[in-house]
Every structure is written in C-alpha cells, then in structure tokens.
Design a protein around this motif. Structure first.
Motif, PDB file in Angstrom:
ATOM      1  N   CYS A   1       4.272  10.293   1.424  1.00 22.58           N
ATOM      2  CA  CYS A   1       3.724   9.038   0.917  1.00 22.58           C
ATOM      3  C   CYS A   1       4.552   7.897   1.484  1.00 22.58           C
ATOM      4  CB  CYS A   1       3.753   9.007  -0.597  1.00 22.58           C
ATOM      5  SG  CYS A   1       3.296   7.407  -1.314  1.00 22.58           S
TER       6      CYS A   1
ATOM      7  N   TRP B   1       0.590   2.648  -6.926  1.00 22.90           N
ATOM      8  CA  TRP B   1       0.078   4.013  -6.827  1.00 22.90           C
ATOM      9  C   TRP B   1      -0.669   4.211  -5.535  1.00 22.90           C
ATOM     10  CZ3 TRP B   1       1.201   7.659 -10.518  1.00 22.90           C
ATOM     11  CH2 TRP B   1       1.739   7.195 -11.711  1.00 22.90           C
ATOM     12  N   GLY B   2      -0.581   5.417  -5.013  1.00 28.55           N
ATOM     13  CA  GLY B   2      -1.404   5.787  -3.884  1.00 28.55           C
ATOM     14  C   GLY B   2      -2.793   6.166  -4.347  1.00 28.55           C
ATOM     15  N   GLN B   3      -3.653   6.482  -3.374  1.00 30.24           N
ATOM     16  CA  GLN B   3      -5.047   6.793  -3.684  1.00 30.24           C
ATOM     17  C   GLN B   3      -5.244   8.234  -4.106  1.00 30.24           C
ATOM     18  OE1 GLN B   3      -3.777   6.771  -0.692  1.00 30.24           O
ATOM     19  NE2 GLN B   3      -4.593   8.584   0.337  1.00 30.24           N
TER      20      GLN B   3
ATOM     21  N   THR C   1      -4.174  12.578  -3.148  1.00 31.09           N
ATOM     22  CA  THR C   1      -4.525  13.587  -2.146  1.00 31.09           C
ATOM     23  C   THR C   1      -4.778  14.912  -2.865  1.00 31.09           C
ATOM     24  OG1 THR C   1      -3.846  14.632  -0.057  1.00 31.09           O
ATOM     25  CG2 THR C   1      -2.108  14.214  -1.662  1.00 31.09           C
TER      26      THR C   1
ATOM     27  N   TYR D   1      -0.703  12.166  -6.795  1.00 36.98           N
ATOM     28  CA  TYR D   1      -0.548  10.737  -6.584  1.00 36.98           C
ATOM     29  C   TYR D   1       0.931  10.396  -6.417  1.00 36.98           C
ATOM     30  CZ  TYR D   1      -5.239  10.470  -8.634  1.00 36.98           C
ATOM     31  OH  TYR D   1      -6.579  10.630  -8.908  1.00 36.98           O
TER      32      TYR D   1
ATOM     33  N   ARG E   1       0.846  -1.203   0.000  1.00 42.79           N
ATOM     34  CA  ARG E   1       0.000   0.000   0.000  1.00 42.79           C
ATOM     35  C   ARG E   1       0.867   1.233   0.000  1.00 42.79           C
ATOM     36  NH1 ARG E   1      -3.785   0.741   4.682  1.00 42.79           N
ATOM     37  NH2 ARG E   1      -4.657   2.333   3.312  1.00 42.79           N
TER      38      ARG E   1
ATOM     39  N   VAL F   1       0.265   5.224   0.900  1.00 44.89           N
ATOM     40  CA  VAL F   1      -0.694   6.116   1.521  1.00 44.89           C
ATOM     41  C   VAL F   1      -0.126   7.525   1.551  1.00 44.89           C
ATOM     42  CG1 VAL F   1      -2.023   6.632   3.590  1.00 44.89           C
ATOM     43  CG2 VAL F   1      -1.627   4.251   2.926  1.00 44.89           C
TER      44      VAL F   1
END
Length: 125
Positions: free
Chosen positions: A22, A115-117, A119, A94, A3, A5
């Motif tokens: 991140c 990849w992150g979600q 922000t 991202y 993950r 984040v």
C-alpha cells in the motif's frame, strides 16, 4: 489530495502466501501509524496489523505468527506478508494511514486517517 493504493491481492490455495503493498501518495508532511484491516462478507471491518513510524507492530491474535507487517518510510509504503493462509483469511483487505498534510502543520490540525480502496484476498482450493 492524498491517495492510498493497495496491490497484491488475489486467489491462493490454503497454506500459500501473498504479499500486499500500500503506497501513500500526494501532499504528505508525515505519516504516523499505518495498518491493515480486513472485512469479510457479512462482518465488520477488523484490525489485522499496525505499525508505528518507529516500527512497533501489533497483530490480531488470529494472524500472529503467520502475517508480518512492515513499512518503508522513504517510500510511504506499508506491506503485509501473509503466510500459511487459511480459508478464514478470505476478505477485502484495506490499508490505513494516519497522517499529517502540510496544511495540518500550518493550521495545527490533528492528523487524519486515510483508507485505500481495498484489495480482495481469496483463499480457496
């Protein structure tokens, strides 16, 4: 399971600063390049900055001199310090990490991009 984040987004006035973070977590053998990308409404995702494991950096022309990317390899974390922010910096940001899991090493597979979600960063007065 790996993950990424992100944190640190928000609303800031033009000329202000923000610092994005991140953190990559999970079963990770090693992380190669890490980077930040952004996507504004109605546009394609674009590269903002990247950093290699050894610390070599690249920047989009639009952010050179204003943004600084860095990473802490011990924490599997990449940062983006954003200064002198402009309205056109408004976007979802991202993070990306190109990394190897232990199973990749075992089976000699190439690294994978994660990849992150995202922000949200909004620059507005």
């Amino acid at each position: 399971q790996v993950r990424l984040v992100e944190s640190g987004g928000g609303l800031v006035q033009p000329g202000g600063s923000l610092r994005l973070s991140c953190a990559a977590s999970g079963t990770i053998a090693s992380i190669n390049g890490m980077g930040w990308y952004r996507q504004a409404p109605g546009t394609q995702r674009e590269l903002v900055a990247t950093i290699t494991k050894g610390g070599t950096t690249t920047y989009a022309d639009s952010v050179k001199g204003r943004f600084t990317i860095s990473r802490d390899n011990a924490k599997n974390t990449v940062y983006l310090q954003m200064d002198s922010l402009k309205a056109e910096d408004t976007a979802v940001y991202y993070c990306n990490a190109n990394l190897l899991r232990p199973s990749d090493l075992l089976y000699r597979r190439p690294p994978t991009d994660y990849w992150g979600q995202g922000t949200q960063v909004t620059i507005s007065s």
